[in-house]
Design an enzyme around this catalytic site. Structure first.
Site, short mmCIF file in Angstrom:
data_model
loop_
_atom_site.label_atom_id
_atom_site.label_comp_id
_atom_site.label_asym_id
_atom_site.label_seq_id
_atom_site.Cartn_x
_atom_site.Cartn_y
_atom_site.Cartn_z
N PRO A 258 -6.29 -2.20 5.06
CA PRO A 258 -7.04 -1.37 5.99
C PRO A 258 -7.81 0.36 5.16
O PRO A 258 -8.29 0.89 5.85
CB PRO A 258 -5.11 -0.23 6.20
CG PRO A 258 -4.90 -0.80 5.18
CD PRO A 258 -4.90 -2.08 4.12
N HIS B 105 -11.15 7.47 -10.34
CA HIS B 105 -9.46 8.12 -10.02
C HIS B 105 -8.62 7.19 -11.46
O HIS B 105 -7.74 7.73 -11.08
CB HIS B 105 -9.14 6.99 -8.57
CG HIS B 105 -9.33 7.67 -7.82
ND1 HIS B 105 -9.00 8.77 -6.70
CD2 HIS B 105 -9.32 6.53 -6.36
CE1 HIS B 105 -9.02 8.90 -5.98
NE2 HIS B 105 -9.98 8.06 -5.31
N TYR C 232 -12.64 15.01 0.83
CA TYR C 232 -13.54 13.99 -0.28
C TYR C 232 -15.01 14.56 -0.40
O TYR C 232 -15.65 14.69 -1.56
CB TYR C 232 -14.27 13.02 0.41
CG TYR C 232 -13.37 11.37 0.34
CD1 TYR C 232 -13.14 10.51 0.15
CD2 TYR C 232 -12.06 12.77 1.46
CE1 TYR C 232 -11.57 9.56 -0.38
CE2 TYR C 232 -10.91 10.99 1.61
CZ TYR C 232 -10.90 10.00 0.92
OH TYR C 232 -9.92 9.21 0.12
N GLN D 24 0.42 5.25 -0.90
CA GLN D 24 -0.21 6.06 -0.57
C GLN D 24 -0.56 6.21 0.25
O GLN D 24 -0.57 4.92 1.48
CB GLN D 24 -1.50 6.11 -1.48
CG GLN D 24 -2.24 7.77 -1.18
CD GLN D 24 -3.98 8.12 -2.10
OE1 GLN D 24 -3.79 6.86 -1.78
NE2 GLN D 24 -4.06 9.29 -2.40
N GLU E 269 -6.96 3.02 -5.37
CA GLU E 269 -7.05 3.03 -7.55
C GLU E 269 -5.79 3.35 -8.10
O GLU E 269 -5.39 3.42 -8.86
CB GLU E 269 -7.04 4.30 -7.33
CG GLU E 269 -6.28 5.33 -7.10
CD GLU E 269 -6.51 6.20 -5.71
OE1 GLU E 269 -6.95 5.24 -4.90
OE2 GLU E 269 -6.26 7.01 -5.67
N GLN F 90 0.45 -1.46 -0.13
CA GLN F 90 -0.24 0.55 0.21
C GLN F 90 0.91 1.43 -0.04
O GLN F 90 1.30 1.21 1.10
CB GLN F 90 -1.01 0.05 1.25
CG GLN F 90 -2.11 1.30 1.48
CD GLN F 90 -2.73 1.79 0.37
OE1 GLN F 90 -3.07 0.91 0.40
NE2 GLN F 90 -1.83 2.95 0.63
N ASP G 171 -0.85 11.33 6.19
CA ASP G 171 -2.31 10.81 5.88
C ASP G 171 -3.05 11.62 7.19
O ASP G 171 -4.28 11.37 6.62
CB ASP G 171 -1.52 9.18 6.59
CG ASP G 171 -2.40 8.36 6.64
OD1 ASP G 171 -2.86 8.02 6.01
OD2 ASP G 171 -2.30 7.84 7.57
N ARG H 115 -9.90 -2.47 8.25
CA ARG H 115 -10.69 -1.48 7.54
C ARG H 115 -10.55 -0.84 8.77
O ARG H 115 -11.61 -0.35 9.24
CB ARG H 115 -11.59 -1.75 6.84
CG ARG H 115 -11.76 -0.60 5.96
CD ARG H 115 -13.24 -0.82 4.62
NE ARG H 115 -13.89 -0.11 3.79
CZ ARG H 115 -14.81 0.29 3.55
NH1 ARG H 115 -15.92 -1.22 3.44
NH2 ARG H 115 -15.27 1.44 2.49
N GLU I 185 -9.36 13.72 -4.05
CA GLU I 185 -10.55 12.91 -3.99
C GLU I 185 -11.84 13.53 -3.70
O GLU I 185 -12.98 12.85 -4.12
CB GLU I 185 -9.98 12.89 -2.15
CG GLU I 185 -9.35 11.67 -2.23
CD GLU I 185 -9.26 11.14 -2.78
OE1 GLU I 185 -10.27 10.11 -2.99
OE2 GLU I 185 -8.39 9.39 -2.30
N HIS J 216 -16.12 4.78 -6.68
CA HIS J 216 -14.79 5.86 -7.00
C HIS J 216 -13.30 5.23 -7.35
O HIS J 216 -12.63 6.54 -7.66
CB HIS J 216 -14.97 5.64 -5.20
CG HIS J 216 -14.42 6.52 -4.54
ND1 HIS J 216 -14.49 8.11 -4.24
CD2 HIS J 216 -12.75 6.61 -4.41
CE1 HIS J 216 -13.13 8.59 -3.36
NE2 HIS J 216 -12.21 7.87 -4.05
N GLU J 217 -13.10 4.31 -7.20
CA GLU J 217 -11.39 4.15 -7.12
C GLU J 217 -11.52 3.83 -8.47
O GLU J 217 -10.25 4.32 -9.52
CB GLU J 217 -11.23 2.01 -6.77
CG GLU J 217 -11.77 2.08 -5.26
CD GLU J 217 -10.17 3.12 -4.40
OE1 GLU J 217 -10.47 3.81 -5.03
OE2 GLU J 217 -11.33 4.26 -3.66
N1 BES Z 1 -7.06 6.92 -2.43
C1 BES Z 1 -7.70 6.81 -1.26
C2 BES Z 1 -7.02 5.81 -0.42
C3 BES Z 1 -6.25 6.53 0.50
C4 BES Z 1 -6.41 7.72 0.61
C5 BES Z 1 -5.19 5.57 0.68
C6 BES Z 1 -5.08 8.52 1.35
C7 BES Z 1 -3.93 6.61 1.14
C8 BES Z 1 -3.84 7.88 1.83
C9 BES Z 1 -8.99 5.69 -1.90
O1 BES Z 1 -9.63 5.99 -3.37
C10 BES Z 1 -9.98 5.99 -1.05
O2 BES Z 1 -10.23 7.60 -0.84
N2 BES Z 1 -10.57 5.09 -0.36
C11 BES Z 1 -11.62 5.17 0.47
C12 BES Z 1 -12.98 4.62 -0.75
C13 BES Z 1 -14.03 6.18 -1.26
C14 BES Z 1 -15.19 4.74 -1.34
C15 BES Z 1 -13.84 7.17 0.00
C16 BES Z 1 -11.05 3.91 1.72
O3 BES Z 1 -10.53 3.53 1.38
O4 BES Z 1 -12.46 4.28 2.58
ZN ZN Z 2 -10.11 8.08 -3.07
#
Ligand code: BES
Ligand code: ZN
Length: 585
Positions: A247, A280, A365, A118, A252, A116, A357, A538, A299, A276-277
């Site tokens: 997690p 991206h 979002y 990001q 994406e 992972q 992070d 998660r 986001e 969503h993904e």
């Molecule tokens: N890119 C993000 C996940 C992410 C963001 C990982 C920042 C590490 C740092 C991914 O696209 C995301 O937003 N996932 C969300 C789901 C989405 C439907 C809102 C999640 O994992 O909850």
């Molecule tokens: Zn996202």
């Protein structure tokens, strides 16, 4: 700016007993003549040696360790050297990597590894310039134990692998430049099932059939997204369903979204996460935030587009429900972050001295998506859609800042008009805290009806009189989050007896119910709570549940006891967030 990595070629072997990746990264450097060194990001890597393409050793030094950023690796560049080879190995505790024992997988027979990247974790497994503003193409040869399959966020050149000395080698390449946080790897007992001509799902054999059924609309989703945003530029779009410790909901990674198995509800009710993904593939992977301050560009656009895809595929009612749920979460998040004056609620957020992070809140979002909705409403959907498409074309394969976005909107959406005149108030949206009062308020008649039922129940009506009809997942979510905080355990027993909430398998409904249950200390749900916390990792589900428990005197020891059991199952992304909440390990 003077010496930039433009391509990464990996040749790595995964050692599951040592829990390391070891081998070589060959970096191509785009250098100015005056540059005599290149600086890379690393964290917890062991560098064994660095040489030029002829095998001549290059001088290098690891700088002081920063607790968030890791250690800079400075490599001297003799004249005309454009390629450097770095021999290295990762640490068994590399933050990007999770090494799962067979018991932590569905099949229970084979180990599993996934990465992972990001936001800034790629540096824990690849020594490269780990900034979203530095795009790189990549290729890789990955050797894994013979019984495993490796997959990456790239073209799979050898789907079945090639037998080599104690293992199987898999080769990959991605010829479109991406920020390094999108380089991703997984290896395990992974099989593939096609869905459409350019879509399919990878998962463990026990999971793949269910996943393919859940994502039956995948090809249609890509087609809808293209109609809205322009051509899908990555070739295939597949989804990898990971073991439950993943997690995030989804990540994406190009050509291969990584997804949690907790969206496999059995009724396709949680597929907006895939929308969503997929979104991206435009917002994030094609046009990328240049720095993590600009994360909302990734986001916010994606959350907006996610709802547009859902609307196109499943109709406006479903999209409206999702938007109302998101809007409620936004208000709760603003409160959690300290209210409408809190600097953490600014879209162009100040992350100095922080782990990026920390910027991963609902603000980028939901506030970001609200801004895009406002832009749509301001100029009308037709003009906005034309703008959106042109935005992706103009900035394709580049990384941009919020400032570039502002200039882009002014010249291509507002025809040079200032945004005050247009009613948009961009400056306020991007640089000030809270939610501007011109924010659109989403409405869903279906969820209004749900709120009426929640009010009736709160007012004393018995559970059997609550008119749930054939409520969808989103209606149940909204009902549960609309209940007042002071319901007694007896009232919850009435609800549970009538609607069997503790037995729900839908992760979102169960999650919302468990929060209600903790609030009322509804004991019969506690075994289900413990099962939920120990069977998936998660962070979005874990953090609120542990926080809710820690906020009560009876829940605190429970949270600590469960966390001690569950912690080894979680990825570092989750434990880094949870350790300070639950209190160390
Ligand atoms: N890119 C993000 C996940 C992410 C963001 C990982 C920042 C590490 C740092 C991914 O696209 C995301 O937003 N996932 C969300 C789901 C989405 C439907 C809102 C999640 O994992 O909850
Ligand atoms: Zn996202």
């Amino acid at each position: 700016d003077q010496a930039r990595v433009s391509h990464v070629a990996l040749d790595l072997r995964a050692d599951f007993s040592a829990r390391t990746l070891a081998g070589r990264a060959t970096l191509t450097i785009d250098r100015e003549a005056r540059a005599n060194e290149v600086v890379l990001d690393t964290r917890a890597l062991t560098i064994e040696g660095i040489s030029d393409p002829d095998g001549r050793g290059l001088q290098f030094a690891l700088g002081p360790e920063d607790p968030i950023l890791g250690q800079p690796l400075t490599v001297q560049l003799p004249e005309r050297v454009r390629e450097i080879r770095i021999d290295y190995r990762t640490s068994p505790t590399a933050d990007a990597l999770q090494w799962l024992s067979p018991e932590q997988t569905s099949g229970g027979k084979h180990p599993y590894l996934y990465s992972q990247g990001q936001a800034i974790l790629t540096r824990t497994w690849i020594p490269t310039q780990d900034s979203p503003g530095i795009r790189q193409t990549y290729s890789a040869r990955i050797v894994v134990p013979r019984e495993l399959r490796a997959v990456m966020s790239a073209e799979h050149l050898t789907p079945d692998g090639v037998e080599v000395a104690d293992g199987r080698a898999f080769e990959f390449r991605l010829t479109t430049p991406v920020p390094p946080y999108l380089i991703a790897l997984a290896a395990g007992d992974i099989v593939f099932q096609p869905i459409g001509a350019r879509t399919g799902v990878f998962a463990e054999p026990q999971v793949v059939k269910g996943a393919a059924a859940e994502f039956a609309d995948l090809e249609g989703m890509v087609t809808r997204a293209e109609a809205l945003l322009g051509p899908y530029r990555w070739g295939r779009y597949d989804v990898l369903v990971l073991p439950p410790s993943f997690p995030f909901g989804g990540m994406e990674n190009p050509r291969l979204t990584f997804a949690t198995p907790t969206i496999l509800a059995g009724d396709r009710s949680l597929v907006s996460l895939i929308a969503h993904e997929l979104a991206h593939s435009w917002s994030g992977n094609l046009v990328t935030n240049a720095t993590w301050r600009d994360f909302w560009l990734n986001e916010g656009f994606t959350s907006y587009v996610e709802l547009r895809i859902m609307e196109a595929l499943y109709g406006p009612e479903r999209a409206a429900m999702l938007e109302v749920l998101e809007h409620r979460e936004l208000h709760e998040e603003i409160t959690r972050l300290g209210g409408t004056e809190s600097p953490d609620t600014i879209l162009h957020v100040d992350l100095r001295g922080k782990d990026p992070d920390a910027g991963m809140t609902q603000i980028p979002y939901a506030k970001g998506a609200a801004l895009l909705r406002l832009m749509e409403e301001t100029v009308g959907r037709e003009r906005f859609d034309a703008y959106l498409r042109s935005y992706f074309d103009r900035h394709a394969f580049s990384s941009i800042t919020t400032d570039v976005f502002v200039k882009d909107v002014r010249s291509h959406l507002l025809d040079g008009k200032d945004d005050l005149a247009s009613g948009l108030r961009l400056e306020e949206w991007l640089y000030r805290p809270g939610l501007p009062n011109n924010a659109p308020v989403p409405r869903s008649p279906a969820l209004d009806a749900v709120e009426a039922q929640a009010r009736a129940f709160a007012g004393g009506a018995k559970a059997p009189s609550v008119e749930t009809g054939d409520w969808t997942t989103q209606e149940w979510q909204h009902f549960l989050t609309s209940l007042p905080p002071d319901l007694t355990s007896d009232r919850l027993a009435d609800l549970d007896g009538t609607f069997r909430l503790t037995e729900r398998r839908n992760s979102e409904v169960l999650f919302a119910w468990l929060r209600v249950a903790i609030r009322a200390r509804y004991e019969p749900a506690m075994p289900a709570l413990e099962r939920f916390l120990t069977s998936q990792g998660r962070r979005k589900f874990l953090r609120p549940l542990y926080e809710d428990l820690m906020a009560t005197h009876w829940g605190k020891p429970e949270a600590r006891r469960i966390y001690a059991r569950a912690r080894p199952l979680y990825h570092s992304v989750a434990t880094t967030t949870l350790d300070p909440i639950v209190g160390g390990n």
